[in-house]
Structure formats: C-alpha cells, structure tokens
Design a protein around this motif. Structure first.
Motif, short mmCIF file in Angstrom:
data_model
loop_
_atom_site.label_atom_id
_atom_site.label_comp_id
_atom_site.label_asym_id
_atom_site.label_seq_id
_atom_site.Cartn_x
_atom_site.Cartn_y
_atom_site.Cartn_z
N UNK A 136 0.83 -1.19 0.00
CA UNK A 136 0.00 0.00 0.00
C UNK A 136 0.87 1.25 0.00
N UNK A 137 0.33 2.29 -0.57
CA UNK A 137 1.02 3.59 -0.53
C UNK A 137 0.68 4.26 0.80
N UNK A 138 1.51 5.21 1.24
CA UNK A 138 1.20 5.93 2.50
C UNK A 138 -0.15 6.62 2.44
N UNK A 139 -0.51 7.15 1.32
CA UNK A 139 -1.79 7.83 1.21
C UNK A 139 -2.96 6.84 1.41
N UNK A 140 -2.81 5.63 0.85
CA UNK A 140 -3.87 4.63 1.01
C UNK A 140 -3.97 4.18 2.47
N UNK A 141 -2.83 4.08 3.15
CA UNK A 141 -2.86 3.69 4.57
C UNK A 141 -3.55 4.76 5.40
N UNK A 142 -3.28 6.03 5.11
CA UNK A 142 -3.92 7.11 5.85
C UNK A 142 -5.43 7.13 5.61
N UNK A 143 -5.83 6.92 4.38
CA UNK A 143 -7.27 6.91 4.07
C UNK A 143 -7.97 5.75 4.78
N UNK A 144 -7.28 4.62 4.88
CA UNK A 144 -7.87 3.47 5.59
C UNK A 144 -8.04 3.76 7.07
N UNK A 145 -7.04 4.40 7.66
CA UNK A 145 -7.13 4.71 9.08
C UNK A 145 -8.19 5.77 9.36
N UNK A 146 -8.47 6.60 8.34
CA UNK A 146 -9.49 7.64 8.53
C UNK A 146 -10.91 7.08 8.41
N UNK A 147 -11.05 5.80 7.96
CA UNK A 147 -12.39 5.24 7.81
C UNK A 147 -13.10 5.09 9.15
N UNK A 148 -12.33 4.71 10.18
CA UNK A 148 -12.92 4.47 11.49
C UNK A 148 -12.05 5.13 12.56
N UNK A 149 -12.67 5.68 13.61
CA UNK A 149 -11.88 6.19 14.74
C UNK A 149 -11.12 5.05 15.41
#
Length: 671
Positions: A314-327
């Motif tokens: 995964x790219x860093x951007x994709x990891x950040x977007x995944x973490x932003x899905x749920x608190x």
C-alpha cells in the motif's frame, strides 16, 4: 521365443466427433432367425408289413403241421389207391404207377408247403428290413438336402448380423446441456472423463475441467489431449495459486459480493447483520484500494486497520485513508471482526501474483492438491465456482464444455446459477457427485442423470426413487380344491309261494255210477336283484393377481454395479428410459464399435428368433406417454411391460446349431 506385439495407443480414437458417455451393448445374435422349414422325418414302415409278420408268426406252426398233414394224407390215399389198382391185375399197372406218382407229388407238396410256412416269418422280416433301409436312404437324402438349405440360411443370417454394430454410443439428449453423474469410484470417474471428455474436446472445442477430489483424475484425459496435438494447461491448487487470479478484473462491488458469498456460502443460517457488516466494511476498504484490487492489497489493508506495521503493498496515502475510515476506538472494537475476515482471506494472499491467460489452452485443468476439508480449500472452492460463472458470462468466445469433479460441497445455489448460465451460452456442463446427499439431492435432475455404483444403501434407495417405479401384476394367491364322492348300492329280493288243493265226489244214478276226483297244485317263486353305482369327482384351480408398485431398478442393483458401468436415465420424447452404459475406454479397440448412436432394428418375432426376446436387455422404458383414451390392458400385458429387476438377462437358450460361448463384457457377466 516370445513374440512381442505392439499396439497403437487407443486414446486418439476416443477424440472422434460426437458426444459419448460410453457404449451400449446390443446383442446382435438376438436378430438371428430360425430356419422356418422343419427337418424331414423318417418314413415309417408300412403297417401292412408288420401285420404280415404277425400273421406269419401266428400261423407258422399250424401251417407247417397242416401242410405236412395234408401232404402225407393225400400221399397215403394215393398210395392206397395205387395198391388197390395193382391188385386188380396186370392191366392196371399203369394206374398204380399214376397213383404212386400222385402220392409222391402230394407228399412233396406237403413238405414244400411246410417249408414255405416255416420260412414265412423270415421272409416277412426281410421285407420289413428292406422297407426300413429304403426309408432310411430316402430320409438321409432328404435330410442332406434340408441341411444344405438350413446351412445356407444360417450363413445368410450370420452374414446379416455380422454387419451390425455390437456397441453403439450412448449420448445425452440434444435438448439438455447438463449431465449429472452420481456415485462411482475414482477409476470409474477417470474412465468417464477419458471417454466423455475426449468426445467433448473433439465435438465442442475448448474445455475447462475443475477437479476437487485431490486425485488428479484428469491425467488420462491430459494424455489424450497431448496425443491429439491439443494445447493443455494444468494448474494445481493451492500450490500454484499464484498463477491463477480468481478476483482479477472485478470492480469493488463484485469483489465484495464474491468474498462474502464465499465466506458464508455453506453457513447454516448465518446472521444477516454479520453479512451486512462484512459487506459494508469490505466495500469501504475496496473503494480505497480501487482500481488496483488484489488479494494481497486487500489483506494488507486489513492489517493496517488492525494497527500492524505499514504494508509495502500500500502507498502511504492509502494507509492514511484506511485509518481515517474508522476512529481508533471503533477499530479496537472491531479488532476481532477484522481478524476473522483476515483469517478467511489469508490463505489466498499469493493469488494472482504470477497470473497468466488460462483461456488460451484448449484443455484447462484446475486440480486440487488434496481433498482435505479445511478453511482454505472450502473458500477456494467457492471462489473458483464463482470465477467459473463470471468466465462463462463474460468470455467473448464461450467454452465448449465445463466439467466439475467432486461438486458435492458446492452450494446448490451456485450450481443452479452456473447451470443457468451454461444453458444460455450453449455450454455442456458436467457435474460429478460422489454421493447422493445434501447438495446433490437439491441439485439432481437439472439435466440428464447417470448413476454409477452407490455403496450406501440409503443413497441407493434415493437413486432408485429418482429412477421411478412401475406397476406390475404379481400372483398373490393360489387356491386348489379337489373333491370326490362315491356311492354304491346293492339290493337283493327273493320271494316264493306255493299252494295245493284237490276235490273228490261220487254220483249215482239209476243207470250209472260215476266217481269224480280232481286235484290242483300251484307254486310261484320270484327273485330280483338291484345294484346302483354313483361316482363323482370335482376339481377347481383358481389364482388371484394383485397390482403392486415397485422399483424399476432395485437399490441393491445400484450398490452392485461394476466399476465401469453406469445407468443413464435419459429423456425420450415425453417419457424416459434407463440405459445400461459401459464406460471402459478399451471398448474402442473391440470390433463392431460405433462412435455414434445406432437406431436399432425391431427384433424378430419370438416364435421366429433363435434367441427369443421382446427387447434389447440393455434398455428399459420407465415411463412413456399415454394417449388420452388409452386401450384397456390385461394384467399379463402390464406385467410383461415392466422390468422385474435390473441386470436380468434373458433365460432363453439358443438352439443347438447356434450354441456358443457367451461374450464376456467389461461388466464381467455374459451377454
């Protein structure tokens, strides 16, 4: 010195156009007709000659004695006459000589007659012997002529049946696209794959074969494809899972539906909330990863959501977007849920890493490494069935045939969906079920069904129920009564009566004196005898038949089927028939084998046939369409039209001139 004879490989012969599940044995000797002319019979000696012999034997002694008596008597008489004539003087010497000569003739005649009377029986016997020899000579000539005509007739009949096929191809009906094969052993399945698969390759073109048994039953079919210069591609799962991408080309919604259906495919009453929760979570993750979706990237996203190290996929951007899905708190609460999904998908992480084009080969074989039931194999099986359905739906050039071996654990909804897609695209779908239970019970009957050996009695009973039952009249009661009466009456009556009386009287007158006396006697006797005889005998014989409803094929027969045998339940018009099919590939090397179906000629009338038979024993009608106004049938006609039990062969024996050793077929029994 031992001579080694080499035979050509029979496998290429199986790649002949025309679909064949196997072959049906048709006994050509059932078409032999008996020579109609009866053999000549020896002419009997005339009864007149036997009567002559009887009379000669009866009168032999009397004839001998009578002839001698008459001859000797006449001779004595003539001799006495001659002696009297000689005593009369010299002028009578000539007369005495005449009487002497006559006496000699009479004696000779008597002796000759006695000899003829004694020889009469011998002469009568000689006449009978001569007549018998003449009759035997005429009989041998007539029989030789009759036998020559019979041999010519038999040669013509033999030449006629020698042109007939003895093995005809058993094919599925053209109106059905699907064939279900139930039961059988691994060797039997391998034979069916070789025979049926070779014909499908030659008839329909590209084939995809999926083997879930873990036995690699397609080995012989692969050799057939190589021997006929066809391109073959084989992929073993899960060891070569990297070469196969089952989710490639899917959009996020399709991938989520595919994974959720695979995870909950065999669950008994799964929670709808859990399915909805998994679908929503995976859809959110796939939206982040789109359009570059793969199993490795999806697993990497699940690891990010469970706070594991950053994944290289995964790219860093994709990891950040995944973490932003749920608190963070929500992710901690969903930790177990995310780990469960990851556990399902973890065995498939290497999927598609080295994916190639499986559609380029004419024969594609996807073979499971083992048939052990585990989470990986079950998930992979469900994904593979869905991948096949998408391939059937999306391929521009449709497959010719699709074969699934070991479809017992595939959910019936997936099979029904795949069957519908194959029907629309004109693809032959062949399903092998090891057992008749669970999913196969929900699935059987979607096309033509072929039954092989079923070891379990309950499964055999269910298969017999599927084939059907028929009505038959059987003898239920037999009553015989024998009675008699005998009356004898004898009556004897005897009666006798006797009466006696008399009278006397004296009268006197002046001139005369008279006395009168009279007496009378009467005796009567009567006798009668009456005899009466009355005798009577009464006898009656009665039998009763009852209508029974029983299996056309008994379950025990299905349990005892040979390894290379199957029963094909085939639609024929609006009715159905059961055909006995043999799937041994070696049959192709036998003589008189047809690679296409053969329309059988009607059998001769049983009164004319050498082996009387009303039908070919390899096929029986289970049901047939009836007219609206059906003619009435007798119990005997109904009983004769229903097969009493499968595998029963005709008990009629051939005539002596056609007696021969029975053919030993692949089933191991006589034909």
């Amino acid at each position: 010195m031992t001579e080694v004879v080499s035979y050509s490989d029979p496998l290429p012969k199986l790649a002949t156009p025309g679909e064949r599940l196997g072959w049906i044995f048709n006994d050509r000797h059932l078409y032999l007709r008996r020579y109609p002319e009866p053999p000549p019979q020896p002419r009997q000696v005339s009864t007149h000659l036997h009567g002559r012999l009887a009379r000669a034997q009866q009168w032999t002694t009397k004839g001998v004695l009578g002839s001698l008596g008459v001859g000797i008597g006449l001779a004595v008489l003539f001799f006495c006459c001659g002696g009297l004539a000689s005593m009369g003087g010299g002028s009578n010497d000539g007369g005495s000589l005449v009487f002497t000569f006559l006496a000699f003739l009479a004696f000779a005649a008597g002796v000759g007659g006695a000899v003829l009377a004694g020889l009469a029986p011998s002469m009568a016997r000689r006449s009978i012997d001569n007549a018998r020899q003449q009759a035997q000579h005429e009989y041998h000539q007539a029989y030789a002529a009759w036998d020559a005509r019979r041999q010519w007739h038999d040669q013509q009949e033999k030449a006629k049946v020698d042109t007939m096929y003895e093995w005809s191809a058993a094919t599925p009906a053209a109106s059905t696209r699907r064939v279900d094969i139930i039961g059988g052993t691994t060797y039997g399945w391998e034979a069916v794959l070789t025979v049926f698969g070779g014909s499908l390759l030659a008839t329909r073109g590209p084939m995809t074969l999926v083997d879930f048994t873990g036995e690699a039953l397609c080995g012989e079919l692969v050799r057939l494809g190589v021997a006929t210069d066809r391109s073959v591609q084989e992929c073993r799962l899960p060891s070569q899972l990297a070469q196969l991408d089952l989710v490639g080309g899917l959009d996020p919604n399709e991938l989520v539906d595919c994974l959720v259906e695979a995870m909950y495919g065999d669950a008994q009453g799964p929670s709808r909330a859990e399915r909805s929760q998994d679908s929503m979570l995976l859809r959110e993750v796939c939206d982040v990863l789109a359009p570059n979706l793969s199993m490795a990237r999806l697993l990497a996203a699940l690891r990010v959501l469970t706070d594991r190290p950053v994944q290289a996929a995964l790219t860093p951007q994709e990891s950040e977007r995944l973490l932003d899905l749920q608190p963070d708190d929500s992710r901690r609460q969903m930790y177990q849920h995310l780990r469960r999904i990851e556990a399902f998908l973890h065995p498939l992480e290497a999927m598609g890493a080295e994916a190639g084009d499986l559609g380029s080969a004419e024969l594609t074989c996807l073979v499971a490494d083992s048939d052990g039931r585990n989470a990986q194999s079950e998930l992979l099986k469900d994904l593979l069935v869905q991948w096949l359905a998408r391939r059937v739906l999306r391929e521009a050039a449709p497959l010719g045939s699709l074969v699934i071996i070991g479809a017992d654990e595939v959910h019936h909804r997936a099979i029904e969906k795949l069957s519908t897609l194959c029907e629309r695209r004109g693809i032959r779908l062949v399903l092998f079920f090891g057992h008749l239970r669970e999913e196969s019970l929900h699935t059987i009957g979607g096309g033509e069904v072929a039954l092989m050996r079923l070891g379990n009695h309950q499964e055999a009973a269910q298969a017999a129920d599927f084939i059907g039952k028929g009505h038959r009249f059987v003898l239920s009661q037999l009553t015989r009564t024998l009675g008699g009466n005998d009356t004898h009456t004898l009556a004897d009556t005897y009666g006798e009566s006797e009466s006696q009386g008399g009278s006397s009287g004296t009268s006197r007158s002046l001139r005369a004196f008279s006395t009168q006396r009279g007496s009378n006697w009467n005796k009567t006797r009567n006798w009668s005898q009456t005899e009466s005889l009355a005798q009577g005998t009464n006898w009656s014989d009665a039998q009763a038949a009852q209508r029974v409803y029983e299996y056309t094929v008994e379950p025990r027969v299905l349990q005892d089927l040979p390894e290379y045998a199957m029963l094909l339940v085939k639609a024929e018009g609006r009715g159905s028939v059961v055909q006995a099919v043999e799937v041994d590939p070696a049959i192709v090397t036998l003589p008189r084998v047809s690679m296409t179906p053969v329309d059988l000629q009607p059998l001769p009338d049983p009164t004319e046939a050498v082996i009387p038979a009303s039908r070919q024993p390899s096929q029986v009608t289970v049901s047939q369409p009836q007219p609206l106004a059906a003619a009435e049938t007798t119990p005997q006609q109904v009983a004769g039209s229903v097969l009493p039990g499968w595998g029963a062969v005709p008990t009629h024996q051939p005539q002596p001139e056609y007696r021969q050793q029975p053919y030993q077929g692949p089933w191991g029994g006589p034909r």
